[in-house]
Design an enzyme around this catalytic site. Structure first.
Site, PDB file in Angstrom:
ATOM      1  N   GLY A 200      84.234 -44.765  -2.444  1.00 29.61           N
ATOM      2  CA  GLY A 200      83.565 -45.168  -3.680  1.00 29.61           C
ATOM      3  C   GLY A 200      83.726 -44.121  -4.764  1.00 29.61           C
ATOM      4  N   ILE A 204      78.107 -41.261  -6.152  1.00 27.39           N
ATOM      5  CA  ILE A 204      77.505 -41.619  -4.871  1.00 27.39           C
ATOM      6  C   ILE A 204      78.039 -40.713  -3.771  1.00 27.39           C
ATOM      7  CG2 ILE A 204      77.132 -43.480  -3.209  1.00 27.39           C
ATOM      8  CD1 ILE A 204      75.765 -43.890  -5.887  1.00 27.39           C
ATOM      9  N   GLY A 205      79.287 -40.283  -3.904  1.00 31.40           N
ATOM     10  CA  GLY A 205      79.859 -39.372  -2.923  1.00 31.40           C
ATOM     11  C   GLY A 205      79.032 -38.097  -2.796  1.00 31.40           C
ATOM     12  N   GLU A 222      86.482 -40.776   0.201  1.00 26.28           N
ATOM     13  CA  GLU A 222      87.625 -41.238  -0.608  1.00 26.28           C
ATOM     14  C   GLU A 222      87.047 -41.662  -1.940  1.00 26.28           C
ATOM     15  OE1 GLU A 222      89.494 -43.351  -2.743  1.00 26.28           O
ATOM     16  OE2 GLU A 222      89.638 -44.955  -1.256  1.00 26.28           O
ATOM     17  N   CYS A 257      91.383 -47.718  -6.481  1.00 26.21           N
ATOM     18  CA  CYS A 257      91.188 -46.267  -6.538  1.00 26.21           C
ATOM     19  C   CYS A 257      92.478 -45.506  -6.832  1.00 26.21           C
ATOM     20  CB  CYS A 257      90.564 -45.765  -5.243  1.00 26.21           C
ATOM     21  SG  CYS A 257      91.496 -46.207  -3.768  1.00 26.21           S
TER      22      CYS A 257
END
Length: 490
Positions: A200, A204-205, A222, A257
């Site tokens: 994502g 949020i990572g 990722e 991505c």
């Protein structure tokens, strides 16, 4: 209402806690360690993909209006390939690796034994809701782990179908899907896992990594980023533009991505490149791309608003040289090209994740390397050139999760290559054997007999013992012999 909301959160936390306890209990039986269990689950997963291919495609189309072609090829077919590879290679992957030992441990033997990490959490995104949910799961199962999968609530049809099919096909005592939104994800992150895999965005990572840090849980992240495309003039222009378009707009309309985020080329070559892109875009998607069935819509109104905000910035609107059409009712944005948008504008500083493509011009193509390296490290970097020296310089100079020369995106389909980011674009990698490794602990094992017990390692220590131990550690047999001779004279 607030009290009801708090009760709901407590219920979710309790449900998640109980689920994780159940799965940890099942994992503790050792069931997942056998070749038979792993193979059976991979085969069941492959059957699921084969038997429900059309149903899966329909769910993806419902969530994203993704062209059926893209759903079947870029999600279902790639998953089948990943699962088939794991089935074919599993026995080999599971075999211990024999390694050499040293004089220090003589006589002995050693091996590296791959063992599962335990119970892992996979949190997947909405843009490739089936592929990026199950691809890491394949690696986790192959490695012998129990898995909890949390699909994205932004792709509800796919999330619901995943829960249904996994419930029907997989061993639910060890493989489960948890549906829901922020509350469910938060509750899952509060649990202690043996590894967390998250795909994502970086915001949020960071939340995932902070939660994992409380339990010293390893993470595979990722995260994407602004993937650049450097275009030299020494190219086949038509082929290059078609491949750029395929990577940018032909993969989920930029919501990928590893999609090209911005182009860099020389001022002299930019007009030719823009004209070529316009020509091929019209050929692919017609004069009115908003009506094309081969372009995905923007996933929801929030992302649509974010993208239109990038276009509406005063200093950016004047740089649009193609496209810029929007249709709010259908959440569609046409392929849009911008030329020399200000470097400090939002579109040049945020990951675009949509159908907008800025072009940055430089005096000479090598200048683009400094521009790329001045920002955060991207998930992917692309170069189009026939100049051998430029290819070598690009690969050596530009740091990115992956590099492709004379194409875009295709490296993710090569299962012999690791797929992952670097620094802010992610950490860790998976795909093929790398997926197995990502969810495996490589346990070092040394075997010795009771024979050959040398007093040199035990007190009382002497100068002779010191000389011998140094020689043994250095691995020099000749030095060890001389030290041993000297030791006998001490």
């Amino acid at each position: 209402m607030a009290i009801e909301g708090e009760k709901k959160v407590i219920e979710i936390e309790l449900e998640v806690s109980n689920l994780v306890k159940e799965i940890k209990g099942s994992y503790a039986t050792g069931k997942t360690r056998s070749y038979e269990w792993r193979m059976s689950q991979l085969q069941r997963l492959l059957q699921m993909l084969e038997h429900h291919e059309q149903e899966i495609a329909e769910a993806i189309v419902a969530d994203l209006s993704k062209p059926r072609f893209e759903a079947l090829i870029y999600e279902v077919a790639m998953l089948k390939n990943a699962c088939s590879l794991a089935v074919k290679k599993l026995k080999h992957w599971m075999m211990p690796e024999k390694v050499k030992t040293s004089l220090t441990t003589f006589p002995s033997s050693a091996e590296i034994v791959p063992e599962p990490l335990g119970v892992v959490l996979v949190i997947s995104p909405w843009n490739y809701p089936f592929l990026l949910s199950l691809d890491p799961v394949i690696g986790a199962i192959a490695a012998g782990n129990a898995v909890v999968l949390k699909p994205s609530e932004v792709a509800p049809a796919t999330s619901s179908l995943l829960a249904k099919l996994v419930g029907e096909y997989m061993d639910n005592s060890l493989i489960r899907v948890v549906e829901g939104g922020v509350a469910e994800t938060t509750a899952l992150l509060e649990q202690k896992w043996d590894k967390i895999c998250y795909t994502g965005n970086g915001r949020i990572g960071r939340i995932v990594m902070a939660a994992a840090a409380k339990h010293l849980t390893p993470v595979l992240l990722e995260l994407g980023g602004k993937s650049p495309v450097v275009v030299d003039s020494s190219i086949n222009l038509q082929v290059a533009t078609r491949r750029i378009i395929a990577g940018k707009w032909g993969c989920n309309n930029g919501q990928t991505c590893v999609a090209p985020d911005y182009l860099l080329t020389t001022k002299d070559f930019a007009p030719k490149l823009v004209d070529a892109l316009k020509h091929e875009l019209e050929h692919f998607f017609g004069e009115n791309p908003l009506d094309s069935k081969d372009l995905s819509r923007i996933v929801n109104s929030n992302h649509f608003s974010r993208l239109t905000k990038l276009l509406d910035e005063d200093r950016v609107s004047g740089t649009i040289v193609h496209g810029g059409k929007i249709e709010k009712s259908t959440l569609k944005i046409s392929p849009t090209i911008l030329l020399d948008a200000p470097r400090d504008s939002l579109i040049m500083n945020e990951e675009i994740f949509g159908p907008l493509l800025p072009i940055v011009t430089v005096e000479k193509v090598e200048d683009s390397f400094d521009i790329i390296n001045s920002g955060t490290k991207p998930l992917a970097a692309y170069l189009f050139t026939n100049n051998k020296k430029l290819k070598e310089q690009f690969v050596m100079t530009v740091s990115a999760g992956g590099v492709v020369v004379n194409d875009t995106v295709l490296h993710v389909s090569v299962d012999s290559l690791p797929f992952g980011g670097v620094q802010e674009s992610g950490m860790g990698a998976y795909h093929g054997k790398f997926s197995f490794d990502a969810f495996t602990h490589k346990k070092a094992v040394l075997y010795r007999s009771f024979a050959g017990d040398a007093p040199v390692r035990y007190p009382p220590y002497t100068k002779g013992k010191l000389r011998l131990m140094k020689a043994l550690i250095s691995g020099s047999i000749l030095s060890a012999i001389f030290a041993l001779i000297g030791l006998s004279k001490d």
